[in-house]
Design an enzyme around this catalytic site. Sequence first.
Site, PDB file in Angstrom:
ATOM      1  N   LYS A   1      -7.155  -0.923 -12.793  1.00  0.00           N
ATOM      2  CA  LYS A   1      -6.119  -0.980 -11.753  1.00  0.00           C
ATOM      3  C   LYS A   1      -6.264  -2.261 -10.920  1.00  0.00           C
ATOM      4  CE  LYS A   1      -5.911   0.536  -7.564  1.00  0.00           C
ATOM      5  NZ  LYS A   1      -6.182   1.340  -6.381  1.00  0.00           N
TER       6      LYS A   1
ATOM      7  N   ASP B   1      -1.683   3.600  -9.187  1.00  0.00           N
ATOM      8  CA  ASP B   1      -2.496   4.148  -8.101  1.00  0.00           C
ATOM      9  C   ASP B   1      -2.041   5.594  -7.863  1.00  0.00           C
ATOM     10  OD1 ASP B   1      -0.081   4.024  -6.792  1.00  0.00           O
ATOM     11  OD2 ASP B   1      -0.893   3.134  -4.959  1.00  0.00           O
TER      12      ASP B   1
END
Length: 247
Positions: free
Chosen positions: A154, A173
């Site tokens: 991420k 997220d």
Amino acid sequence: MATKKKVSAKKPSSQNKSLPASNDTARKNSTRRDLAPERIAAILKALDEAYPDAVCALTHHTPWELLVATILSAQCTDVRVNMVTPELFRRFPTPAAMTKAKLPELEDLIRTTGFFRNKAKSIQGAAKKITEVFGGKVPETLEELITIPGAARKTANVVLGVSFGKAEGVVVDTHVFRIAHRLSLAQGDTAQKVEQELMQVLPKDRWIRFSHQVIHHGRQICIARKPKCDQCNLEQLCHSKDKTWSS
Ligand code: SF4
């Protein structure tokens, strides 16, 4: 204008989840409809209308600053991170400078972001790796970025997309994960699975913008506990069981 009515949060309205488990054909047809190019295009258009200028909310001036801010943002709000980083970057503006920071001083500077001991170790580890292996510059490939301490996929996608304009993946997220499910764009139970599903259905030139827009949508409208569906311009495209209003 159609009158909106409140819907029970307990009553499942998701097309996928309301189908009998044995009805594989109906389930596949429903999934096909959810992922039809026209529906995806309508969702992207609605996001563009609602969030035309969505950008990363973490204050930064360099890829290094963005990397550090993203590490700090784990389990913490961007607002809080933005309160901490100006002084942090003033004292340690580069990876080389950060390698010389004393751990207690670093921990003190980032304490309010939570998990500060682990984050301090990650930031120092990242500074060391970038200084020793990458010549002091944040690398520009996913493969290299994910070798940096504290930078999982991420974080790597955030840095690649925001600092280098490279779409090698989709940032997933907590907001993107939740809303991808609510909009029936993904079914996976991990961020990595959801990312792979989104990469399949979204045009590549939308991967970066989609995440920024959905993160804004998740903070402002499609909040976790009680989404503000009566204010959502995606409402007619959404059949989530979490909906609080239906038009
Ligand atoms: S209609 Fe409600 S649940 Fe669906 S995307 Fe909008 S805010 Fe989220």
